[in-house]
Design an enzyme around this catalytic site. Sequence first.
Site, PDB file in Angstrom:
ATOM      1  N   SER A 135       0.862  -1.181   0.000  1.00  0.00           N
ATOM      2  CA  SER A 135       0.000   0.000   0.000  1.00  0.00           C
ATOM      3  C   SER A 135       0.898   1.229   0.000  1.00  0.00           C
ATOM      4  O   SER A 135       1.655   1.447   0.948  1.00  0.00           O
ATOM      5  CB  SER A 135      -0.898  -0.023   1.249  1.00  0.00           C
ATOM      6  OG  SER A 135      -1.618   1.176   1.366  1.00  0.00           O
ATOM      7  N   LYS A 161      -1.257  -0.956  -4.263  1.00  0.00           N
ATOM      8  CA  LYS A 161      -2.410  -0.092  -3.992  1.00  0.00           C
ATOM      9  C   LYS A 161      -1.871   1.310  -3.809  1.00  0.00           C
ATOM     10  O   LYS A 161      -0.868   1.502  -3.125  1.00  0.00           O
ATOM     11  CB  LYS A 161      -3.110  -0.571  -2.710  1.00  0.00           C
ATOM     12  CG  LYS A 161      -4.080   0.405  -2.086  1.00  0.00           C
ATOM     13  CD  LYS A 161      -4.889  -0.289  -0.993  1.00  0.00           C
ATOM     14  CE  LYS A 161      -4.819   0.456   0.332  1.00  0.00           C
ATOM     15  NZ  LYS A 161      -5.610  -0.227   1.380  1.00  0.00           N
ATOM     16  N   LYS A 163      -2.844   5.273  -2.584  1.00  0.00           N
ATOM     17  CA  LYS A 163      -3.816   6.093  -1.873  1.00  0.00           C
ATOM     18  C   LYS A 163      -4.175   7.279  -2.757  1.00  0.00           C
ATOM     19  O   LYS A 163      -3.290   7.851  -3.429  1.00  0.00           O
ATOM     20  CB  LYS A 163      -3.199   6.597  -0.560  1.00  0.00           C
ATOM     21  CG  LYS A 163      -2.920   5.486   0.438  1.00  0.00           C
ATOM     22  CD  LYS A 163      -4.209   4.981   1.056  1.00  0.00           C
ATOM     23  CE  LYS A 163      -3.927   4.018   2.198  1.00  0.00           C
ATOM     24  NZ  LYS A 163      -5.174   3.560   2.828  1.00  0.00           N
ATOM     25  N   ASP A 188      -7.215   3.425  -3.034  1.00  0.00           N
ATOM     26  CA  ASP A 188      -7.926   3.534  -1.755  1.00  0.00           C
ATOM     27  C   ASP A 188      -8.107   5.017  -1.430  1.00  0.00           C
ATOM     28  O   ASP A 188      -7.127   5.751  -1.286  1.00  0.00           O
ATOM     29  CB  ASP A 188      -7.113   2.844  -0.651  1.00  0.00           C
ATOM     30  CG  ASP A 188      -7.851   2.794   0.685  1.00  0.00           C
ATOM     31  OD1 ASP A 188      -8.991   3.282   0.774  1.00  0.00           O
ATOM     32  OD2 ASP A 188      -7.268   2.248   1.654  1.00  0.00           O
ATOM     33  N   GLU A 213     -11.300   1.291  -3.398  1.00  0.00           N
ATOM     34  CA  GLU A 213     -11.586   1.048  -1.981  1.00  0.00           C
ATOM     35  C   GLU A 213     -12.145   2.287  -1.283  1.00  0.00           C
ATOM     36  O   GLU A 213     -11.569   3.379  -1.394  1.00  0.00           O
ATOM     37  CB  GLU A 213     -10.279   0.592  -1.317  1.00  0.00           C
ATOM     38  CG  GLU A 213     -10.405   0.194   0.148  1.00  0.00           C
ATOM     39  CD  GLU A 213      -9.081  -0.310   0.720  1.00  0.00           C
ATOM     40  OE1 GLU A 213      -8.134  -0.565  -0.050  1.00  0.00           O
ATOM     41  OE2 GLU A 213      -8.988  -0.435   1.959  1.00  0.00           O
ATOM     42  N   ASP A 238     -13.991  -0.896   3.153  1.00  0.00           N
ATOM     43  CA  ASP A 238     -13.062  -1.088   4.278  1.00  0.00           C
ATOM     44  C   ASP A 238     -13.753  -0.510   5.518  1.00  0.00           C
ATOM     45  O   ASP A 238     -14.464  -1.236   6.235  1.00  0.00           O
ATOM     46  CB  ASP A 238     -11.728  -0.383   3.947  1.00  0.00           C
ATOM     47  CG  ASP A 238     -10.731  -0.349   5.099  1.00  0.00           C
ATOM     48  OD1 ASP A 238     -11.058  -0.802   6.200  1.00  0.00           O
ATOM     49  OD2 ASP A 238      -9.589   0.147   4.911  1.00  0.00           O
ATOM     50  N   LYS A 262     -10.345  -6.504   8.025  1.00  0.00           N
ATOM     51  CA  LYS A 262      -9.350  -6.180   9.045  1.00  0.00           C
ATOM     52  C   LYS A 262      -9.925  -6.662  10.368  1.00  0.00           C
ATOM     53  O   LYS A 262     -10.999  -6.191  10.782  1.00  0.00           O
ATOM     54  CB  LYS A 262      -9.112  -4.665   9.132  1.00  0.00           C
ATOM     55  CG  LYS A 262      -8.390  -4.065   7.933  1.00  0.00           C
ATOM     56  CD  LYS A 262      -8.196  -2.564   8.113  1.00  0.00           C
ATOM     57  CE  LYS A 262      -7.552  -1.951   6.873  1.00  0.00           C
ATOM     58  NZ  LYS A 262      -7.560  -0.483   6.914  1.00  0.00           N
ATOM     59  N   GLY A 290      -4.445  -3.935   6.075  1.00  0.00           N
ATOM     60  CA  GLY A 290      -3.386  -3.751   7.062  1.00  0.00           C
ATOM     61  C   GLY A 290      -3.492  -2.410   7.750  1.00  0.00           C
ATOM     62  O   GLY A 290      -4.204  -1.510   7.282  1.00  0.00           O
TER      63      GLY A 290
HETATM   64  O1  OSB Z   1      -7.171   2.195   4.615  1.00  0.00           O
HETATM   65  O2  OSB Z   1      -6.183   0.378   4.305  1.00  0.00           O
HETATM   66  C1  OSB Z   1      -6.214   1.477   4.852  1.00  0.00           C
HETATM   67  C2  OSB Z   1      -3.028   2.064   6.905  1.00  0.00           C
HETATM   68  C3  OSB Z   1      -3.551   2.719   7.996  1.00  0.00           C
HETATM   69  C4  OSB Z   1      -4.902   2.997   8.029  1.00  0.00           C
HETATM   70  C5  OSB Z   1      -5.723   2.601   6.976  1.00  0.00           C
HETATM   71  C6  OSB Z   1      -5.222   1.924   5.886  1.00  0.00           C
HETATM   72  C7  OSB Z   1      -3.824   1.681   5.837  1.00  0.00           C
HETATM   73  C8  OSB Z   1      -3.150   1.046   4.709  1.00  0.00           C
HETATM   74  C9  OSB Z   1      -1.807   0.407   4.993  1.00  0.00           C
HETATM   75  O3  OSB Z   1      -3.550   1.089   3.579  1.00  0.00           O
HETATM   76  C10 OSB Z   1      -1.795  -1.057   4.777  1.00  0.00           C
HETATM   77  C11 OSB Z   1      -0.541  -1.693   5.348  1.00  0.00           C
HETATM   78  O4  OSB Z   1      -0.508  -2.037   6.541  1.00  0.00           O
HETATM   79  O5  OSB Z   1       0.429  -1.832   4.598  1.00  0.00           O
HETATM   80 MG    MG Z   2      -8.461   1.131   3.271  1.00  0.00          MG
END
Ligand code: OSB
Ligand code: MG
Length: 367
Positions: A135, A161, A163, A188, A213, A238, A262, A290
């Site tokens: 991510s 992924k 952001k 995401d 996402e 999510d 999660k 994650g």
């Molecule tokens: O939205 O998936 C998410 C990290 C912190 C809070 C929300 C998210 C995330 C990530 C990181 O996308 C995923 C990872 O642990 O590598």
């Molecule tokens: Mg997410």
Amino acid sequence: MKIDSITLHHLCMPLVAPFETSFGREVDRECVLIEIKSEGITGYGECVATRDPGYNYETTGTAIHILKDFIIPIMLGRDVKDAMDFQTLVSGIRGHYLAKAGVEMALWDLLGKRENKSLRDLLGGVREKIEVGVSVGIQESAQSLLRTVAGYVSQGYARVKIKIKPGRDVEDASAVRSEFPNLRLQVDANSAYSLDDIKILKPLDMLNLLLIEQPLFEDDIWDHHKLQEQFETPICLDESIVSPRHARYAIEMDACRVINIKAGRLGGLSQAVMVHDLCRKVSMPVWCGGMLETGIGRASNVALASLPNFVLPGDISASDRYYVRDITNECFVLNSDSTMDVPRGAGLGVTIDEKALKDYSLNKINT
Ligand code: OSB
Ligand code: MG
């Protein structure tokens, strides 16, 4: 399992690189590690709440409060049989799923160590290795995003992924897509848009993304249904899915075609397995999200992702993508086929580096 003592470790760990999302930027990660002693065995769990209430209303501060003043007093001296028994015990505490999930994880670790079974086997996992991805946070520019993605691709990550947020969406995603035409790519938004933004988001539908996402509000299901109707690309929820019941709502409303599971957000691994089973029944793919976990939470995610309906690669990356030095002695490494091995040892299958734990400690609360 008689609960003899519970210790909370409030930790702060520097990240190898800042992680920026539509709700903020983290340069280090705060979390709460939960250590439970029962009949001579020690189990660990990770509460994935962060310092700020950006992803979820819970924070390390609220988690410590709820744990110390409500959850731990219920548990101390009590005989807790298993995860479901724990869920019944804390059912009078509304919400605070991240706090509850951290305790449940430690109970699974204890249970596994006691019965000499891995978490994977306890949960019903079927895989020895799982497909993973990375991510990538919002970078300074589309150019630096391309460099960062190229770095991960050359390390062997086959799924990426990125952001997105308003102003940094279609252009960023298009840049990555044209540079990497065959990459398994997804985005995401962490709730950064509303239905009024359909026009802005629509070009994403042409980029052959695995999924989009959580584009809309963090507590929304119905508007995501309206959005999904207008998109070919699967919408993935999510934030909105905080219980098996919410997963059922989303399925019945056709609000998404994929769910990010999660265990923290859902209140525990037991609830995560329930969402997995529900989705499996209706052939809805799931994947493991994650929260920049330490080696403890990562071990839990990897075990969870070994269940049969985790058919999309998870946001589970190698330990060195997050931390120079983790709090577990074992580190998770990326295999050349973009997979990661599932631990086979009892419980979580990882051990604590006591020195690292001490070095990262902001506060330690004994009960
Ligand atoms: O939205 O998936 C998410 C990290 C912190 C809070 C929300 C998210 C995330 C990530 C990181 O996308 C995923 C990872 O642990 O590598
Ligand atoms: Mg997410």
